[in-house]
Design a protein around this motif. Structure first.
Motif, PDB file in Angstrom:
ATOM      1  N   UNK A 456       0.811  -1.221   0.000  1.00  0.00           N
ATOM      2  CA  UNK A 456       0.000   0.000   0.000  1.00  0.00           C
ATOM      3  C   UNK A 456       0.843   1.270   0.000  1.00  0.00           C
ATOM      4  N   UNK A 457       1.932   1.230   0.770  1.00  0.00           N
ATOM      5  CA  UNK A 457       2.814   2.399   0.842  1.00  0.00           C
ATOM      6  C   UNK A 457       3.427   2.712  -0.514  1.00  0.00           C
ATOM      7  N   UNK A 458       3.959   1.642  -1.152  1.00  0.00           N
ATOM      8  CA  UNK A 458       4.577   1.801  -2.466  1.00  0.00           C
ATOM      9  C   UNK A 458       3.574   2.335  -3.476  1.00  0.00           C
ATOM     10  N   UNK A 459       2.335   1.897  -3.305  1.00  0.00           N
ATOM     11  CA  UNK A 459       1.282   2.283  -4.222  1.00  0.00           C
ATOM     12  C   UNK A 459       1.196   3.800  -4.336  1.00  0.00           C
ATOM     13  N   UNK A 460       1.158   4.443  -3.164  1.00  0.00           N
ATOM     14  CA  UNK A 460       1.030   5.898  -3.164  1.00  0.00           C
ATOM     15  C   UNK A 460       2.276   6.537  -3.767  1.00  0.00           C
ATOM     16  N   UNK A 461       3.436   6.040  -3.330  1.00  0.00           N
ATOM     17  CA  UNK A 461       4.682   6.587  -3.864  1.00  0.00           C
ATOM     18  C   UNK A 461       4.732   6.426  -5.385  1.00  0.00           C
ATOM     19  N   UNK A 462       4.314   5.262  -5.853  1.00  0.00           N
ATOM     20  CA  UNK A 462       4.329   4.969  -7.286  1.00  0.00           C
ATOM     21  C   UNK A 462       3.461   5.936  -8.065  1.00  0.00           C
ATOM     22  N   UNK A 463       2.265   6.163  -7.568  1.00  0.00           N
ATOM     23  CA  UNK A 463       1.349   7.060  -8.287  1.00  0.00           C
ATOM     24  C   UNK A 463       1.883   8.500  -8.270  1.00  0.00           C
ATOM     25  N   UNK A 464       2.443   8.900  -7.123  1.00  0.00           N
ATOM     26  CA  UNK A 464       3.053  10.243  -7.046  1.00  0.00           C
ATOM     27  C   UNK A 464       4.192  10.383  -8.056  1.00  0.00           C
ATOM     28  N   UNK A 465       5.015   9.331  -8.147  1.00  0.00           N
ATOM     29  CA  UNK A 465       6.156   9.393  -9.074  1.00  0.00           C
ATOM     30  C   UNK A 465       5.684   9.430 -10.528  1.00  0.00           C
ATOM     31  N   UNK A 466       4.608   8.680 -10.820  1.00  0.00           N
ATOM     32  CA  UNK A 466       4.062   8.718 -12.181  1.00  0.00           C
ATOM     33  C   UNK A 466       3.612  10.150 -12.486  1.00  0.00           C
ATOM     34  N   UNK A 467       2.912  10.733 -11.516  1.00  0.00           N
ATOM     35  CA  UNK A 467       2.439  12.099 -11.708  1.00  0.00           C
ATOM     36  C   UNK A 467       3.630  13.028 -11.986  1.00  0.00           C
ATOM     37  N   UNK A 468       4.654  12.874 -11.151  1.00  0.00           N
ATOM     38  CA  UNK A 468       5.842  13.709 -11.297  1.00  0.00           C
ATOM     39  C   UNK A 468       6.452  13.539 -12.691  1.00  0.00           C
ATOM     40  N   UNK A 469       6.492  12.290 -13.149  1.00  0.00           N
ATOM     41  CA  UNK A 469       7.150  12.015 -14.424  1.00  0.00           C
ATOM     42  C   UNK A 469       6.350  12.572 -15.608  1.00  0.00           C
ATOM     43  N   UNK A 470       5.029  12.683 -15.449  1.00  0.00           N
ATOM     44  CA  UNK A 470       4.199  13.150 -16.573  1.00  0.00           C
ATOM     45  C   UNK A 470       3.897  14.642 -16.504  1.00  0.00           C
ATOM     46  N   UNK A 471       4.203  15.254 -15.368  1.00  0.00           N
ATOM     47  CA  UNK A 471       3.767  16.632 -15.164  1.00  0.00           C
ATOM     48  C   UNK A 471       4.342  17.598 -16.193  1.00  0.00           C
ATOM     49  N   UNK A 472       5.645  17.423 -16.473  1.00  0.00           N
ATOM     50  CA  UNK A 472       6.303  18.303 -17.424  1.00  0.00           C
ATOM     51  C   UNK A 472       5.577  18.285 -18.760  1.00  0.00           C
TER      52      UNK A 472
END
Lengths: 481, 481
Positions: A456-472
């Motif tokens: 569950x913890x990784x899940x949140x981190x993963x989604x945040x990182x995806x967001x970060x990677x696509x934000x630009x």
């Protein structure tokens, strides 16, 4: 091509990064002993680095004994077993330059911080204690059997228990004689290829669909027609017009789109099979997992004409490490199965006895309930996280079931760019295009994510990182509008 | 054809014997639920019994609910799961009379008092305690792996341990990348069929040889040339003239004749492969068991040109219930293997981890020593018993190794008559003719007997019963002379 990835952000100089990565791949087996390392020139080109960087890395590998140099040939990975051959060395037995041994390494999955792999399941849920218990009991009661080959279709008593479970749980109507216990989906496809050998050579396949099985049928020489998947599952018009004599489908939770085939479409599909004397291969790979409504009964249970071949697995609901699945054949194929059964070697008898007890003693039902509950929660949380962090830039489809969801991403970029961007943040996500046989019709790119094997913890981190990677990307597109 | 056997010597009347045998086969699953029983007329002919006998037996089966009668169709075995189908019953789904479902029952092996089955191993020797221990440890150390698919070629660490064992024990020279862990010989043959797909279509095979593998290659569409086996193994003249591009052999202990290929023949065989760019498939199924001399090293270890594909198994030296074997490929085939590996599902990862520890911790070596000692004794005793009871009427060949011996029997009768006579005394022996592709050249009939799975006491009884069953024959032949 070696799987190498140098970065400026590292504290290590490039040559040390290069040395470390090659060394670790040799140690992990990613680069086979005895294989030739790429030439200095080719690595320079591949990684856009200087000659000195490559040569420095190679010199450390040589100095530490990970590689040996052969005149006029290059660097070879050392064989630590020190194979002594009378005339030729192992390295000399390697293919000649005309047929280079490609250093196609295993996917270096361990490099990812978070892997939304759809085939992984939750490690915490493995019923360690009860499985140990039934394994013990299986060995306790192995007398008179432990020294002999078993029934090539699978242990009869296990199949009896399985038949009952399938009837109760998935509405599958069968007798033990119809069940063939195997080691996985490819085992089952191998059997189908033999059973279809005379007469059936054209198979329709979901598009997108589970590519490894599609490739397997193509390998066996079948003509494969991709049929588009809609919201209600495979297009029946497409199927009816295809001329195929069999169809491979995942009606309960389509892989990878997640669509579910409703009852009327199921009846129409069965009608198609009956009128054409065609077979329906129903892969019910995660049929146990529906979170809000009772799982739909299998197509097999609706079939009145013996046209459905049902495939189930222990890889999702138990563990893929066990390598056990099963095929339920229509009665008409039983005799043919007996003729080809000697061509296959199924799973361990001991594991079959253990799984029989596991089901008989009720562990299985408890385990499924527990899994459904945990995955239901994880699924809920996953959808929540996606909605919170990725918001309206993505549409979620194929949820409410199974262990993966599909995202349609609002961008002008292609799906492989999205996958690459996420990978740069250490997150592995999966490109839906890879499950297609033909290029995708125009539209927003699609990816899919499994949540079964992610904490569950990784899940949140993963989604945040995806967001970060696509934000630009999103910001740039916004500016342009 | 049902497996039925009525005898005058029974205390039961024929109809009761018939009823009991059919009932027991229904219960054991030998006769599938829902299948049609033979017509009264066909059973009368098959067993040379009266109409009343068959009808009486059938009436009891009906009365007790084991079968149901369908007008104008016959008797069907009841399905005790009481499958309720909306429109058609399971029985109606059975093949139409044009394609009758043959009641090909499983071999009713349990009917024999003593079975000299060559594939059985000694039950007492299974290392129950240490296997439980390593299974436990495998589960203890499964973190991070238990929820994922493994390497399709087999667990890398297990293959490393296996490579070392093979080098020490069988002189097989390989690195882990060359090893493919599988579930049995048919798994390995399936892989070879894929690796050979382009280019190799003609395989030479020992005559007699291991028929199931031969049939498997034929099924895959290979041209198979049988080559006679002599005292020194496969005829090299025959092989050289065959035009085959590969040969399947069991050089360390030929199956079923037991001959051993000496060193000079091995070199000549390797020379053949090298000059023709042909492959040698070396099946070393019982290479661990030589009783008087050190086992001959494998052909693979002598090979300097990467032409040998080595196959080993845990079925003999451990147990066939585990379903685990391995293939050692030449380096040149590794890349091709990577391309086809996704077509196969190997054995349980847990079992692979357990076997790795079993070997690493030394259990395997102790186990092999123990097995070799026990089988050496059993083998000695078996030869002694044959010599004592069957004396000069039989010649023993193919001994000093493995778990079976071959007998050439001095009689004018054919081998199938010898097998039938022994069966009438409750002893199962094996007809060498069944391992041949072509009829045997003239000469005394040959059978073979496995002793691995037979207790010492049974061994003596079995040989005595064989003697008893053949004595009438020998006496008659003596009178005529």
């Amino acid at each position: 091509m070696l799987n190498l990835n140098l970065t400026d952000r590292s504290a290590q100089p490039s040559y040390m990064q290069l040395y470390t990565q090659i060394r670790d791949q040799i140690r992990s087996g990613g680069i086979p002993y005895g294989s030739r390392l790429p030439s200095v020139r080719s690595l320079m080109q591949q990684l856009s680095i200087s000659k000195t960087t490559v040569e420095s890395a190679y010199q450390i590998l040589l100095a530490e004994g990970y590689a040996v140099s052969r005149p006029r040939s290059g660097l070879y990975v050392t064989n630590p077993f020190g194979v002594a051959k009378p005339a030729k060395s192992t390295a000399e037995l390697l293919p000649t330059p005309k047929q280079p041994l490609q250093l196609q390494v295993f996917p270096a999955d361990d490099c990812y911080r978070i892997d939304f792999r759809p085939s992984a399941v939750d490690e915490q849920l493995f019923p360690m204690r009860s499985w140990r218990k039934v394994l013990h009991e299986a060995l306790d009661h192995s007398q008179g059997k432990i020294n002999k080959y078993g029934d090539p279709q699978g242990e009869y008593a296990f199949r009896s228990v399985l038949a009952e479970y399938l009837r109760n749980s998935r509405g599958v109507v069968c007798v033990p004689e119809q069940i063939v216990v195997g080691t996985g989906i490819h085992y089952s496809v191998g059997i189908l290829a033999k059973l279809f050998a005379a007469g059936i050579d054209h198979i329709a396949f979901e598009e997108p669909g589970f590519a490894p099985v599609r490739e397997h049928f193509i390998q066996y020489g079948f003509q494969v027609s991709p049929i588009e998947v809609r919201d209600n599952g495979i297009s029946l018009e497409g199927l009816e017009n295809s001329g195929a004599q069999a169809v491979y489908i995942t009606p309960s939770h389509q892989f990878p789109t997640g669509s579910v085939m409703p009852y009327p479409e199921r009846e129409r599909l069965l009608h198609w099979a009956q009128t054409r004397d065609a077979y329906i291969i129903e892969d019910d790979y995660d049929g146990e997992f529906r979170y809000f409504v009772k799982p739909l009964p299998s197509l097999q249970g609706l079939d009145r004409d013996g046209r459905v071949i049902y495939i189930g697995t222990f890889s999702k609901a138990f563990t893929p490490a066990l390598r056990m699945n099963y095929l339920v054949l229509p009665l008409i194929l039983i005799e043919k199965m007996r003729q080809v059964q000697y061509l296959f070697d199924g799973p361990s008898r001991i594991d079959q006895w253990a799984m029989q007890s596991f089901i008989e003693q009720g562990h299985w039902y408890r385990h499924i309930r527990r899994m459904r509950k945990t995955y239901g929660k994880k699924h809920h949380r996953f959808i929540e996280l996606i909605r919170t962090h990725l918001g309206e830039r993505v549409q979620i489809t194929g949820h409410n079931a199974g262990l993966h969801v599909q995202l349609t991403v609002n961008t002008r970029q292609t799906s492989d760019v999205l996958v690459k961007l996420a990978a740069e943040e250490g997150v592995k996500i999966y490109d839906l295009q890879e499950m297609r046989m033909r290029p995708r019709p125009p539209g927003d790119p699609q990816i899919y994510l499994g949540f079964g094997g992610v904490h569950e913890k990784e899940m949140e981190e993963g989604i945040r990182l995806i967001k970060k990677s696509w934000e630009g990307l999103w910001n740039k597109e916004k500016e342009r509008n």
